[in-house]
Structure formats: C-alpha cells, structure tokens
Design a protein around this motif. Sequence first.
Motif, mmCIF file in Angstrom:
data_model
loop_
_atom_site.group_PDB
_atom_site.id
_atom_site.type_symbol
_atom_site.label_atom_id
_atom_site.label_comp_id
_atom_site.label_asym_id
_atom_site.label_seq_id
_atom_site.Cartn_x
_atom_site.Cartn_y
_atom_site.Cartn_z
ATOM 1 N N UNK A 77 0.827 -1.208 0.000
ATOM 2 C CA UNK A 77 0.000 0.000 0.000
ATOM 3 C C UNK A 77 0.864 1.262 0.000
ATOM 4 N N UNK A 78 1.954 1.268 0.760
ATOM 5 C CA UNK A 78 2.825 2.442 0.788
ATOM 6 C C UNK A 78 3.418 2.719 -0.591
ATOM 7 N N UNK A 79 3.823 1.675 -1.287
ATOM 8 C CA UNK A 79 4.375 1.841 -2.638
ATOM 9 C C UNK A 79 3.307 2.352 -3.596
ATOM 10 N N UNK A 80 2.096 1.839 -3.467
ATOM 11 C CA UNK A 80 1.007 2.309 -4.337
ATOM 12 C C UNK A 80 0.694 3.772 -4.068
ATOM 13 N N UNK A 81 0.770 4.183 -2.793
ATOM 14 C CA UNK A 81 0.497 5.594 -2.484
ATOM 15 C C UNK A 81 1.570 6.502 -3.092
ATOM 16 N N UNK A 82 2.814 6.048 -3.070
ATOM 17 C CA UNK A 82 3.870 6.818 -3.730
ATOM 18 C C UNK A 82 3.629 6.881 -5.235
ATOM 19 N N UNK A 83 3.215 5.774 -5.828
ATOM 20 C CA UNK A 83 2.936 5.740 -7.266
ATOM 21 C C UNK A 83 1.869 6.760 -7.647
ATOM 22 N N UNK A 84 0.773 6.780 -6.901
ATOM 23 C CA UNK A 84 -0.319 7.705 -7.191
ATOM 24 C C UNK A 84 0.139 9.145 -6.998
ATOM 25 N N UNK A 85 0.951 9.403 -5.992
ATOM 26 C CA UNK A 85 1.415 10.767 -5.735
ATOM 27 C C UNK A 85 2.371 11.227 -6.831
ATOM 28 N N UNK A 86 3.223 10.336 -7.320
ATOM 29 C CA UNK A 86 4.088 10.666 -8.456
ATOM 30 C C UNK A 86 3.236 11.048 -9.665
#
Length: 276
Positions: free
Chosen positions: A6-15
């Motif tokens: 989930x943390x990686x996905x949140x970074x992906x969406x923020x990028x």
Amino acid sequence: MATLDITCLRSLVTVASFGGVRRAADALHLSQAAVSGHLRRLESELGFPVVTRQGRSIAFTSRGEDLLREAYRLLGEHDAALSRLLGPDAGDLVVVSTDHATEPLLRAVARVLARDHPDRPIRFRFHRSARVRESVHDRSADVALGIGDLGHGTRHIADIPLTWVGPADRAPETGKLIAFTAPCAIRERILASEAASGRRLARECADLISLLAAVRTTGGITALPQTRDRETGLRRLAALPPLPAVPLSLVTSRRLAARTRDDIASALHETWCAHG
C-alpha cells in the motif's frame, strides 16, 4: 505470488498526481530515494517496468498506466476499510488534496495540525477533485483541499490562474487539445474557452504525468495552473485567449476544533499570498 504494498502504491499515485518523483517526495515528506525505491519495488514485484525516462522527465509505460488505475481503486478500498474498522476519529489525521495544491500549502496545513495535535501522525492522500469531494461526504478526511465547490462548509482559499502551454521544442499544434478526463474544472474551462473553437480534443489523461507526456509527444496544447506552468519540456503560449481561474477550496472536518479549522484557513490564505 506477487503482492502490492500500500505504501508503494500511495507513492505511485502521488508521483502521477504531482508529475514527478521530487515533488511527490516533498508532498509525502519522504526522500526522493524512498519514493524511487517504492517504484522499483513495484517493478520488481510485478516483473515489468512502471515508468520510463523521457529526457529529464518520466512517463508511465502502458502497463504502468494499468497499474495506476488499479492503484487508485485499491487505495480507495483500503482507506474506506480502515475508516469502517477504526472509525472516523481514530488513528492518523488525514489530509486529502488535489494535486494542484502546492507543497507550501500542504506544509501550512501540516504545521497547524501538528501544533494542535502533536500526538497524532498526519497522513496525506492525493486524488482528483471529484474524489476529494467524496472524502468530505464520507467523513474519511479531516482536511480536504480541492478545486471548485466541495459541498457543505466549503471555504474559498484563492483563485488559481490558468495558463496555456505547449511543447518547448517545436511549434505547438494548437488544433490538438489535451485535457484531463472528466470531471475536471480545468477541462471544463479548456473546452468552453474561445481557444477551443474549431479544435479537437486529441487526448484525455487521468493524471498529470500522462497529460504532460501527451503534450510533449503529440505537440498539442493544454492549460495548467500557473503554479505548474514551468514543467520541463513545456512553454507558455501567451498568444491564446486567457482562461478563467479555478477556485482552490477548503473543507475541514467538524472533528477538528473551531480554532484549528480557522487557523488552517488563515494559514492557507497567508501562504498563497506569499507563494502563490
């Protein structure tokens, strides 16, 4: 079996929302290395490239765009599940923001929340304004920053000027309009503008990275807030008719004290005047 963190996905969406790793890292209060590491972890787990370099910028691969669509859905389900399980008053303070809120504005919100709630972590989520509005109504956010009317309790913070932009390396093809997918206040202003007359909508994009890449690769034009009109590979197009500004709006949860809510609004006004 592959798993999605989930943390990686949140970074992906923020990028995707902020158009690059550096600005995503600033918004998430992480290092660029940490955000880049999250993207590499997703690529390693899934076995395919998610982003690719385009000169000094990045773009999503076609499979990366597929992952991004799933990431938005998974994060929405994850956050809704936490809200149901823990209740609206438990855990972190949640700030949901459009990607058009600049990093100084987000820091201003964080300062007030940290002052009044030093024992509660602050978590940022970034969505299109339509999802920001949903977070207000389903009580999953303590602070929401978005474009336009966010419903009951909306406070106007500032009017964000819009600027036409095109590719920096060639003459823009002004007959091609690039816009965000609906619903989007900027899209509405583009399509309703005098400059849209006789032009076709050549590409619709779900996120900022895809929008910027479409302008660079197709040679078309789009409009961006003046806070983002100096993106790499783009230039302002001053000759096109001006566009009406879009309103940056705030909604704060009644779970916050009245003083906190008022101080957040004041801090945003002051920050916009200083940095907007």
